[in-house]
Scaffold this motif. Structure first.
Motif, short mmCIF file in Angstrom:
data_model
loop_
_atom_site.label_atom_id
_atom_site.label_comp_id
_atom_site.label_asym_id
_atom_site.label_seq_id
_atom_site.Cartn_x
_atom_site.Cartn_y
_atom_site.Cartn_z
N GLU A 66 0.84 -1.20 0.00
CA GLU A 66 0.00 0.00 0.00
C GLU A 66 0.87 1.24 0.00
O GLU A 66 1.64 1.48 0.94
N ILE A 67 0.75 2.03 -1.06
CA ILE A 67 1.55 3.23 -1.22
C ILE A 67 0.63 4.40 -1.54
O ILE A 67 -0.19 4.33 -2.45
N VAL A 68 0.76 5.47 -0.75
CA VAL A 68 -0.02 6.69 -0.96
C VAL A 68 0.94 7.77 -1.45
O VAL A 68 1.96 8.03 -0.80
N VAL A 69 0.64 8.38 -2.58
CA VAL A 69 1.47 9.46 -3.12
C VAL A 69 0.66 10.76 -3.05
O VAL A 69 -0.48 10.81 -3.52
N VAL A 70 1.25 11.78 -2.48
CA VAL A 70 0.59 13.09 -2.37
C VAL A 70 1.22 14.03 -3.39
O VAL A 70 2.43 14.27 -3.37
N THR B 26 -2.39 4.96 -4.31
CA THR B 26 -3.46 5.92 -3.98
C THR B 26 -2.88 7.31 -4.19
O THR B 26 -1.91 7.69 -3.52
N LEU B 27 -3.43 8.05 -5.14
CA LEU B 27 -2.91 9.38 -5.43
C LEU B 27 -3.82 10.43 -4.81
O LEU B 27 -5.02 10.50 -5.10
N VAL B 28 -3.23 11.24 -3.93
CA VAL B 28 -3.96 12.31 -3.26
C VAL B 28 -3.58 13.63 -3.92
O VAL B 28 -2.38 13.95 -4.02
N ARG B 29 -4.57 14.39 -4.37
CA ARG B 29 -4.31 15.63 -5.09
C ARG B 29 -4.93 16.81 -4.35
O ARG B 29 -6.09 17.16 -4.57
N PRO B 30 -4.16 17.47 -3.47
CA PRO B 30 -4.70 18.62 -2.74
C PRO B 30 -4.99 19.83 -3.62
O PRO B 30 -5.79 20.69 -3.27
N GLY B 31 -4.29 19.93 -4.76
CA GLY B 31 -4.49 21.08 -5.64
C GLY B 31 -3.58 22.25 -5.34
O GLY B 31 -3.68 23.29 -6.00
N LEU B 32 -2.69 22.09 -4.36
CA LEU B 32 -1.73 23.14 -4.00
C LEU B 32 -0.59 22.50 -3.23
O LEU B 32 -0.68 21.35 -2.80
N ASN B 33 0.49 23.26 -3.07
CA ASN B 33 1.64 22.78 -2.31
C ASN B 33 1.38 22.98 -0.82
O ASN B 33 1.44 24.10 -0.32
N LEU B 34 1.11 21.90 -0.12
CA LEU B 34 0.79 21.97 1.30
C LEU B 34 2.02 22.12 2.18
O LEU B 34 1.91 22.47 3.35
N GLY C 25 5.32 18.36 5.71
CA GLY C 25 4.62 17.74 6.84
C GLY C 25 3.12 17.66 6.63
O GLY C 25 2.50 16.62 6.90
N ALA C 26 2.52 18.73 6.15
CA ALA C 26 1.08 18.72 5.89
C ALA C 26 0.74 17.72 4.79
O ALA C 26 -0.31 17.06 4.84
N GLY C 27 1.63 17.59 3.80
CA GLY C 27 1.42 16.60 2.76
C GLY C 27 1.41 15.18 3.32
O GLY C 27 0.56 14.36 2.95
#
Length: 282
Positions: free
Chosen positions: A35-39, A56-64, A67-69
Motif C-alpha cells: 500500500e503506497i499513498v502518493v501526495v 493511492t494518489l492524493v491531489r490537494p491542488g496546492l503545495n501543502l 509535513g502537511a502533505g
C-alpha cells in the motif's frame, strides 16, 4: 504475506520528482510494501500517475508543504501498524524496511526509527542528529554559511557519543502509526525544514524515543524538488529554524530566543545575498 506487506503503509510526498518518484515507488514495492499513498504537492497532473501503477494518489491542488502533505497522505492510508514516510527522490535498498520493522517491533519504547541515508556517490548523509543546545545552535548558524565543515556543524549533524539520537531526517523514516496520530502527526506550522526535528521533539515530550539503524540503508538523491524554488526554500528553512527555537526553548534559554531569531535572520540575509550573486555569476 511478509511483515512489511502486512504492517507497513508508505506515504510519499511528490513535488515534480518525475522519474525519481517512479524509482522510489519501485524500490518500496521491491521491499514488500503493498500500500503506497502518493501526495501530489505540485500542480494538478504533475505527478506521473500512469507510471506508478497501483498507488493511492492524493491531489490537494496546492503545495501543502512536506509535513502537511504527509498528514494528508496518512489520512488516506489504511490502519496499519507502521507508517513509512519518504521523499520522492529516495531509493530504498533491499531489506531496509524489514530491518526498520524489526527494530521497532523489538524496541517497544521507540516510536520512530530512521535508516542510514547515503548520497548517489555513496557518501553518508548526516541524518542522525541531536537537539542542539543554545551554544551549538548559535555556532552552527553563524559558521555554516562560510565554513561548512566547522566543529559545531559536525557535532550538530552527529549522534550522541553513545550512538543514540534525538531526531532523524524526514527524508525517510518508519514511525508507529499510533504514536504519530497521538501527537497529531506533523506540526503543519512548519512548511518545509525542521518539521522532522519538531516531530521527534513532540514524540520525546510524550516519553517516546527515536532510533537509528545503520543496517537499513536508503539512497537519497537530495534536492530534486527543492531545486525548483531555491530562494523560497532558503526562507522556509530559516523560518522553520526560528519556529523550532521558540517551540523548544524553555527556562533561561527562552530568554535567548530573540537573539537566536536575530542571528538566523542575519544568516538568511547573507544566504539570500550569496544566492543572488551566484545567480548573476552563472
Amino acid at each position: 504475506m511478509s511483515d512489511v506487506a502486512r504492517e507497513v503503509v508508505a506515504v510519499v510526498v511528490d513535488y515534480y520528482a518525475d522519474e525519481a518518484l517512479v524509482g522510489c515507488v519501485a524500490s518500496l514495492r521491491a521491499n514488500g510494501v503493498e500500500e503506497i499513498v502518493v501526495v501530489e504537492n505540485g500542480d494538478l497532473g504533475s505527478t506521473p500517475e500512469a507510471a506508478l501503477g497501483n498507488v493511492t494518489l492524493v491531489r490537494p491542488g496546492l503545495n501543502l508543504g512536506y509535513g502537511a502533505g504527509v498528514n494528508r497522505g496518512a489520512a488516506f492510508a489504511s490502519e496499519r501498524t507502521y507508517l513509512l514516510v519518504s521523499n520522492p527522490d529516495v531509493v530504498v535498498h533491499e531489506g531496509a524496511l524489514a530491518n526498520l520493522v524489526d527494530f521497532l517491533s523489538s524496541h517497544e519504547d521507540y516510536a520512530l526509527v530512521g535508516p542510514r541515508i547515503v548520497r548517489p556517490d555513496a557518501s553518508v548523509y548526516p541524518s542522525h542528529r541531536v537537539f542542539p543546545n543554545v551554544w551549538l545552535a548559535g555556532a552552527h548558524a553563524l559558521l555554516a554559511p562560510w565554513w561548512a565543515n566547522n566543529p559545531a556543524t559536525r557535532r550538530y549533524r552527529a549522534p550522541h557519543a553513545d550512538g543514540s539520537v534525538d531526531w532523524v531526517s524526514g527524508a525517510c523514516f518508519l514511525v508507529r502509526r499510533s504514536a504519530f496520530e497521538a501527537i497529531g502527526g506533523f506540526d503543519e506550522r512548519y512548511f518545509m525544514f525542521a518539521e522532522d526535528m519538531a516531530l521527534c521533539w513532540n514524540l520525546a515530550q510524550r516519553g517516546w524515543r527515536v532510533g537509528a539503524s545503520d543496517e537499513a540503508v536508503v539512497t537519497h538523491v537530495e534536492g530534486v524538488s527543492r531545486a525548483r524554488a531555491t530562494r523560497a526554500m532558503l526562507i522556509a528553512h530559516h523560518r522553520s529554524a526560528v519556529r523550532f527555537e521558540w517551540q523548544s526553548a524553555s527556562g533561561p534559554r527562552r530568554l535567548l530566543a530573540p537573539l537566536a531569531s536575530l542571528v538566523l535572520g542575519l544568516r538568511l540575509v547573507v544566504s539570500l545575498a550569496t544566492l543572488k550573486l551566484s545567480s548573476r555569476a552563472s
